[in-house]
Design a protein around this motif. Structure first.
Motif, PDB file in Angstrom:
ATOM      1  N   VAL A 133      39.683  37.488 -38.020  1.00 18.56           N
ATOM      2  CA  VAL A 133      40.979  37.892 -38.558  1.00 18.56           C
ATOM      3  C   VAL A 133      41.455  36.885 -39.604  1.00 18.56           C
ATOM      4  N   SER A 134      41.264  35.604 -39.332  1.00 13.77           N
ATOM      5  CA  SER A 134      41.695  34.589 -40.290  1.00 13.77           C
ATOM      6  C   SER A 134      40.915  34.691 -41.596  1.00 13.77           C
ATOM      7  N   THR A 160      39.665  49.170 -32.598  1.00 13.28           N
ATOM      8  CA  THR A 160      39.555  48.961 -34.044  1.00 13.28           C
ATOM      9  C   THR A 160      39.807  47.513 -34.440  1.00 13.28           C
ATOM     10  N   LEU A 161      39.972  46.610 -33.452  1.00 15.66           N
ATOM     11  CA  LEU A 161      40.320  45.213 -33.736  1.00 15.66           C
ATOM     12  C   LEU A 161      41.489  45.149 -34.711  1.00 15.66           C
ATOM     13  N   PRO A 162      42.633  45.685 -34.319  1.00 17.18           N
ATOM     14  CA  PRO A 162      43.748  45.846 -35.256  1.00 17.18           C
ATOM     15  C   PRO A 162      44.426  44.541 -35.628  1.00 17.18           C
ATOM     16  N   MET A 163      45.057  44.540 -36.810  1.00 19.37           N
ATOM     17  CA  MET A 163      45.889  43.426 -37.253  1.00 19.37           C
ATOM     18  C   MET A 163      47.358  43.828 -37.199  1.00 19.37           C
ATOM     19  N   PRO A 179      52.881  45.055 -38.537  1.00 18.93           N
ATOM     20  CA  PRO A 179      51.844  44.025 -38.641  1.00 18.93           C
ATOM     21  C   PRO A 179      52.065  42.879 -37.664  1.00 18.93           C
ATOM     22  N   ASN A 180      50.981  42.151 -37.378  1.00 20.53           N
ATOM     23  CA  ASN A 180      51.051  41.025 -36.454  1.00 20.53           C
ATOM     24  C   ASN A 180      52.085  40.003 -36.907  1.00 20.53           C
ATOM     25  N   PHE A 208      51.284  44.604 -47.846  1.00 17.81           N
ATOM     26  CA  PHE A 208      49.879  44.981 -47.989  1.00 17.81           C
ATOM     27  C   PHE A 208      49.397  45.691 -46.733  1.00 17.81           C
ATOM     28  N   LYS A 209      49.678  45.100 -45.556  1.00 21.61           N
ATOM     29  CA  LYS A 209      49.149  45.672 -44.318  1.00 21.61           C
ATOM     30  C   LYS A 209      49.808  46.993 -43.987  1.00 21.61           C
TER      31      LYS A 209
END
Length: 307
Positions: free
Chosen positions: A21-22, A80-83, A101-102, A114-115
């Protein structure tokens, strides 16, 4: 775009490449800095294809109704390994997708927008893959109206409200009763069972041990020392050791489990050499990796791969 991500261009075409993610966040920041397009997130989302998500996407395509697809998407969103957090709700008149978003993105408005744009664009792209023609009823956004909102009006073609309590994409309930173009109930049931198994495996990795495994997986082989892991978790090393002990594991066992799972994937799914695998698992050389793998499995890496 890959500056400061630790990812080489050559790695992007390799299926065994893991991206954290980073690393993704760094790439997004680079994209925003390099692009003259303020809505690059929206265009990226609109360009997504549902097949990108493998079994999860295949289940959406084969859903018996659009409502079932939406309900499935929310239930199995973790795959989906979401952010971001996402929620699907339904009223008498509308189906509503909400997204946030996170927390790490909230303080950076550009990254936040953006997210949100990327998720809204992806929902529209997936809906078109599932049912073809698709019309949004309304859009609600938490952030202020951009200086040039013409792109939003062109893409969404619906009423858009800014400064709202939540980011929401709304559709008429009539759309939810429509049958997807590739609907197939038996296929959907079979794929759903696969997703249940995947969620079940994720559930066994809950607690602080599960969070630690996520950190190890996100590090993509550059496993952090315990002090750095504690910073990510927001707890002291003493507290981490105590909580892990209560879950029946230790920092080293979680690290070894992660390395073993990755090693098996590399051996069975790639043609990487022992030296390349050892490097990706953060071993100083292939010999140390071989000894560790034999200790874990009772077999050498070559025996495991050929067997």
């Amino acid at each position: 775009m890959l500056r400061d991500t630790g990812i080489e261009v050559s790695e992007l075409s390799k299926p065994e490449t893991l991206v954290s993610v980073s690393q993704m966040t760094s790439a997004i920041r680079n994209a925003l800095n390099l692009s003259n397009d303020p809505h690059i997130g929206l265009r990226l989302g609109l360009g997504m294809r549902i097949t990108t998500y493998g079994v999860y996407g295949f289940a959406l395509l084969s859903s018996p109704t659009c409502r079932a697809a939406c309900q499935f998407a929310q239930k199995y969103h973790a795959l989906t390994l979401p952010m971001s957090d996402q929620l699907f709700t339904e009223t008498n008149t509308h189906g509503i997708w909400s997204t946030e978003p996170n927390a790490s993105m909230v303080s950076d408005l550009q990254l936040y927008i953006f997210k949100v744009e990327h998720i809204l664009g992806t929902i529209i792209a997936f809906a078109k893959d599932i049912i073809g023609d698709f019309q949004v009823a309304a859009i609600r956004l938490r952030y202020p109206e951009p200086s040039d909102s013409s792109t939003y009006r062109q893409v969404f073609n619906c009423p858009i409200l800014y400064g709202q309590p939540a980011n929401e994409l709304m559709i008429d309930t009539a759309l939810l009763d429509r049958t997807p173009r590739h609907a197939h109930e038996s296929t959907f049931s079979a794929v759903q069972r696969l997703c249940d198994d995947m969620l079940g495996k994720m559930a066994t990795s809950s607690g602080v041990a599960g969070r630690l495994r996520e950190i190890f997986m996100e590090s993509a082989g550059r496993f952090p020392p315990i002090e750095m892991a504690c910073e990510h978790l927001g707890i002291s090393a003493r507290t981490l050791r105590r909580r892990l002990a209560s879950e029946g594991v230790s920092y080293q066992t979680v690290l070894d489990e992660t390395r073993l799972n990755l090693a098996k994937r590399y051996l069975l799914e790639t043609g990487l050499t022992m030296e390349e695998i050892a490097s990706r698992l953060n071993y100083s050389d292939a010999s140390n990796f071989r000894h560790a793998f034999r200790r874990w499995t009772g077999k050498s890496p070559v025996e495991f791969r050929t067997g």
